[in-house]
Design an enzyme around this catalytic site. Structure first.
Site, PDB file in Angstrom:
ATOM      1  N   HIS A 254       0.850  -1.202   0.000  1.00  0.00           N
ATOM      2  CA  HIS A 254       0.000   0.000   0.000  1.00  0.00           C
ATOM      3  C   HIS A 254       0.877   1.240   0.000  1.00  0.00           C
ATOM      4  O   HIS A 254       1.910   1.270   0.658  1.00  0.00           O
ATOM      5  CB  HIS A 254      -0.926   0.009   1.230  1.00  0.00           C
ATOM      6  CG  HIS A 254      -2.056   0.977   1.101  1.00  0.00           C
ATOM      7  ND1 HIS A 254      -1.932   2.305   1.423  1.00  0.00           N
ATOM      8  CD2 HIS A 254      -3.334   0.808   0.658  1.00  0.00           C
ATOM      9  CE1 HIS A 254      -3.099   2.911   1.188  1.00  0.00           C
ATOM     10  NE2 HIS A 254      -3.960   2.030   0.718  1.00  0.00           N
ATOM     11  N   GLU A 309      -8.060  -4.457  -0.598  1.00  0.00           N
ATOM     12  CA  GLU A 309      -8.594  -5.102  -1.802  1.00  0.00           C
ATOM     13  C   GLU A 309      -8.621  -6.624  -1.672  1.00  0.00           C
ATOM     14  O   GLU A 309      -9.486  -7.283  -2.227  1.00  0.00           O
ATOM     15  CB  GLU A 309      -7.748  -4.733  -3.038  1.00  0.00           C
ATOM     16  CG  GLU A 309      -7.708  -3.273  -3.384  1.00  0.00           C
ATOM     17  CD  GLU A 309      -8.980  -2.773  -4.045  1.00  0.00           C
ATOM     18  OE1 GLU A 309      -9.935  -3.563  -4.145  1.00  0.00           O
ATOM     19  OE2 GLU A 309      -9.012  -1.601  -4.425  1.00  0.00           O
TER      20      GLU A 309
HETATM   21  N1  ACO Z   1       3.955  -7.656  -4.625  1.00  0.00           N
HETATM   22  C1  ACO Z   1       5.304  -7.820  -4.674  1.00  0.00           C
HETATM   23  N2  ACO Z   1       6.176  -6.846  -4.391  1.00  0.00           N
HETATM   24  C2  ACO Z   1       5.690  -5.655  -4.054  1.00  0.00           C
HETATM   25  C3  ACO Z   1       4.308  -5.419  -3.954  1.00  0.00           C
HETATM   26  C4  ACO Z   1       3.430  -6.475  -4.253  1.00  0.00           C
HETATM   27  N3  ACO Z   1       2.106  -6.317  -4.205  1.00  0.00           N
HETATM   28  N4  ACO Z   1       4.095  -4.145  -3.601  1.00  0.00           N
HETATM   29  C5  ACO Z   1       5.299  -3.595  -3.457  1.00  0.00           C
HETATM   30  N5  ACO Z   1       6.262  -4.503  -3.732  1.00  0.00           N
HETATM   31  C6  ACO Z   1       7.686  -4.284  -3.696  1.00  0.00           C
HETATM   32  C7  ACO Z   1       8.161  -3.632  -4.979  1.00  0.00           C
HETATM   33  O1  ACO Z   1       8.527  -4.591  -5.936  1.00  0.00           O
HETATM   34  C8  ACO Z   1       9.348  -2.831  -4.492  1.00  0.00           C
HETATM   35  O2  ACO Z   1      10.410  -3.678  -4.302  1.00  0.00           O
HETATM   36  P1  ACO Z   1      11.899  -3.215  -4.699  1.00  0.00           P
HETATM   37  O3  ACO Z   1      12.103  -1.902  -3.995  1.00  0.00           O
HETATM   38  O4  ACO Z   1      12.761  -4.332  -4.216  1.00  0.00           O
HETATM   39  O5  ACO Z   1      11.879  -3.042  -6.186  1.00  0.00           O
HETATM   40  C9  ACO Z   1       8.902  -2.343  -3.103  1.00  0.00           C
HETATM   41  O6  ACO Z   1       7.968  -3.345  -2.646  1.00  0.00           O
HETATM   42  C10 ACO Z   1       8.220  -0.996  -3.116  1.00  0.00           C
HETATM   43  O7  ACO Z   1       7.218  -1.001  -4.127  1.00  0.00           O
HETATM   44  P2  ACO Z   1       6.465   0.299  -4.645  1.00  0.00           P
HETATM   45  O8  ACO Z   1       5.593  -0.048  -5.802  1.00  0.00           O
HETATM   46  O9  ACO Z   1       7.438   1.396  -4.842  1.00  0.00           O
HETATM   47  O10 ACO Z   1       5.561   0.606  -3.386  1.00  0.00           O
HETATM   48  P3  ACO Z   1       4.482   1.718  -3.332  1.00  0.00           P
HETATM   49  O11 ACO Z   1       4.229   1.919  -1.908  1.00  0.00           O
HETATM   50  O12 ACO Z   1       4.825   2.882  -4.162  1.00  0.00           O
HETATM   51  O13 ACO Z   1       3.235   0.997  -4.069  1.00  0.00           O
HETATM   52  C11 ACO Z   1       1.241  -0.217  -4.383  1.00  0.00           C
HETATM   53  C12 ACO Z   1       2.091   0.640  -3.422  1.00  0.00           C
HETATM   54  C13 ACO Z   1       1.058   0.530  -5.725  1.00  0.00           C
HETATM   55  C14 ACO Z   1      -0.134  -0.438  -3.763  1.00  0.00           C
HETATM   56  C15 ACO Z   1       1.946  -1.549  -4.599  1.00  0.00           C
HETATM   57  O14 ACO Z   1       2.163  -2.188  -3.357  1.00  0.00           O
HETATM   58  C16 ACO Z   1       1.182  -2.466  -5.546  1.00  0.00           C
HETATM   59  O15 ACO Z   1       1.271  -2.305  -6.765  1.00  0.00           O
HETATM   60  N6  ACO Z   1       0.381  -3.447  -4.994  1.00  0.00           N
HETATM   61  C17 ACO Z   1      -0.405  -4.325  -5.794  1.00  0.00           C
HETATM   62  C18 ACO Z   1      -1.663  -3.622  -6.332  1.00  0.00           C
HETATM   63  C19 ACO Z   1      -2.744  -3.482  -5.261  1.00  0.00           C
HETATM   64  O16 ACO Z   1      -3.033  -4.387  -4.497  1.00  0.00           O
HETATM   65  N7  ACO Z   1      -3.401  -2.294  -5.263  1.00  0.00           N
HETATM   66  C20 ACO Z   1      -4.474  -1.967  -4.295  1.00  0.00           C
HETATM   67  C21 ACO Z   1      -3.990  -1.007  -3.236  1.00  0.00           C
HETATM   68  S1  ACO Z   1      -5.256  -0.729  -1.998  1.00  0.00           S
HETATM   69  C22 ACO Z   1      -6.208   0.487  -2.591  1.00  0.00           C
HETATM   70  O17 ACO Z   1      -5.864   1.196  -3.496  1.00  0.00           O
HETATM   71  C23 ACO Z   1      -7.654   0.721  -2.021  1.00  0.00           C
END
Ligand code: ACO
Length: 363
Positions: A254, A309
């Site tokens: 998140h 979600e």
């Molecule tokens: N699965 C695997 N790895 C992940 C995930 C995930 N769901 N989320 C983050 N990471 C990892 C990334 O690969 C990254 O790793 P690295 O630094 O080694 O490359 C690190 O964690 C940081 O990731 P970011 O994308 O920069 O984290 P951010 O906080 O910006 O993104 C987000 C948050 C967009 C929600 C992300 O976690 C994601 O895409 N999750 C999956 C989609 C999802 O479930 N969305 C619903 C969110 S809830 C809502 O909106 C109501």
């Protein structure tokens, strides 16, 4: 000095008394009350009252509020006529936006009121249910005055009185997702409200914003993940492979919460306490444990947990809701938070008018 933050990241745009989102501590409160606790004691109508008025209702106040919601469930003749004329390939979010737009008559002019917020909250489940049944070539089911807001929503969708466990599960979800601070759609609603436009126009803005896949439109990814893992011969290996190849697993991580998403926790707790009989739920819980363990192993500093979600999807599956209903149901819940913010904006309004920096060439 002018400051620029792309996407307004980290910028505080509003001071609010509606809700607080603490991403570090993993805490969400409505009017100062912990949201997980609220789901244990309040109904949808009581939680909505709290967000609109800022105080918990007395018995008399909540009865009055419930009655007003019931009185405003039916579509207007114009909404019904237009609903039947809309093309079948129009998305449900577009249908909601169009029908809510038709609410905008002279009764909505002037500053926003709680009465208007109630009207908009009352009608949205009817729009969703009627459209869903029309598309399935079924007769629409008219609102049933004996039923609560959430119970009536499920009843209008299916034509059957829903199981108590299903009503409780959906009610928990809808309370948890009513409000979430300055998310994109709430901000959009407040921007429109800040021009002293009417509440319907502000809500139409919010619905258009909610529709985008980066905000309200992504829950199908969780289903796809669970379906893929269900048929995998070696689940842990599949999960590891996905993470190592850079895939983001839907329903995990998140932007704001750097610890457990309190909504996911509350949803799971409620589901477990009610023992909803659904194999998908138990499967989802198993997958959560495996994914969180593997994420902690492969991305030890990232603090990745399930987000709302993940369990929202488990709930909707348990209720046999079609995926096309996920974002609309989220929208029906968020109507309460949007309208609470629009009311707050009007109390002490200053028009939103940020600046931009010109980066083009001089001619
Ligand atoms: N699965 C695997 N790895 C992940 C995930 C995930 N769901 N989320 C983050 N990471 C990892 C990334 O690969 C990254 O790793 P690295 O630094 O080694 O490359 C690190 O964690 C940081 O990731 P970011 O994308 O920069 O984290 P951010 O906080 O910006 O993104 C987000 C948050 C967009 C929600 C992300 O976690 C994601 O895409 N999750 C999956 C989609 C999802 O479930 N969305 C619903 C969110 S809830 C809502 O909106 C109501």
């Amino acid at each position: 000095m002018k400051m620029f933050r792309k996407g307004l990241k980290g910028v505080v745009a509003v001071e609010t008394k509606v809700a607080s989102v603490d991403g570090e501590k993993g805490r969400l409160t409505y009017r100062g009350y912990d949201v997980g606790e609220l789901t244990k004691t309040l109904t949808f109508e009581e939680a909505a009252f709290l967000l609109w008025y800022g105080e918990l209702p007395t018995d008399r106040e909540v009865k009055k509020c419930i009655q007003k919601i019931k009185d405003n469930r039916a579509l207007s003749p114009l909404q019904w006529e237009v609903l039947q004329a809309l093309p079948r390939d129009m998305s449900l979010m577009d249908v909601i936006r169009t029908l809510i737009s038709l609410e905008g008559d002279q009764t909505y002019s002037g500053p926003p009121t709680v009465e208007q917020a109630i009207k908009l909250t009352a009608v949205i489940p009817t729009i969703i249910a009627h459209r869903t049944r029309l598309l399935a070539n079924k007769d629409v089911v008219h609102p049933e005055l004996q039923l609560s807001h959430v119970e009536n929503y499920l009843y209008m969708l299916t034509g059957k009185k829903p199981l108590i466990a299903h009503v409780q599960a959906l009610e928990t979800y809808m309370i948890l997702t009513m409000e979430h601070g300055m998310n994109a759609s709430t901000f959009a609603a407040r921007v429109t409200a800040s021009t002293e436009s009417d509440i319907v126009s502000s809500i139409v803005t919010a619905i258009g914003t909610m529709k985008g896949p980066l905000h309200g439109g992504a829950p199908t990814g969780v289903i796809a993940l669970l379906e893929e893992l269900k048929v995998s011969n070696d689940r842990k290996k599949t999960i590891k492979h996905k993470i190592l190849s850079g895939e983001k697993l839907m329903g995990f991580g998140h932007r704001v919460y750097k610890t457990v998403d309190p909504r996911a926790e509350a949803l799971k707790e409620k589901l477990l306490s009610m023992q909803v009989e659904d194999s998908w739920l138990h499967f989802a819980i198993e997958v959560e444990k495996e994914v969180v363990t593997i994420l902690a192993e492969l991305k030890p500093d990232r603090k990745l947990y399930t987000n709302v979600e993940f369990y929202a999807t488990a709930i909707m599956r348990a209720l046999s809701m079609d995926p096309t209903l996920f974002t609309p149901t989220f929208t029906a819940a968020r109507m309460v938070g949007w309208t609470a913010h629009i009311l707050e904006q009007a109390e002490d309004n200053v028009i939103f008018r940020p600046q931009s920096t010109y980066v083009g060439s001089e001619k």
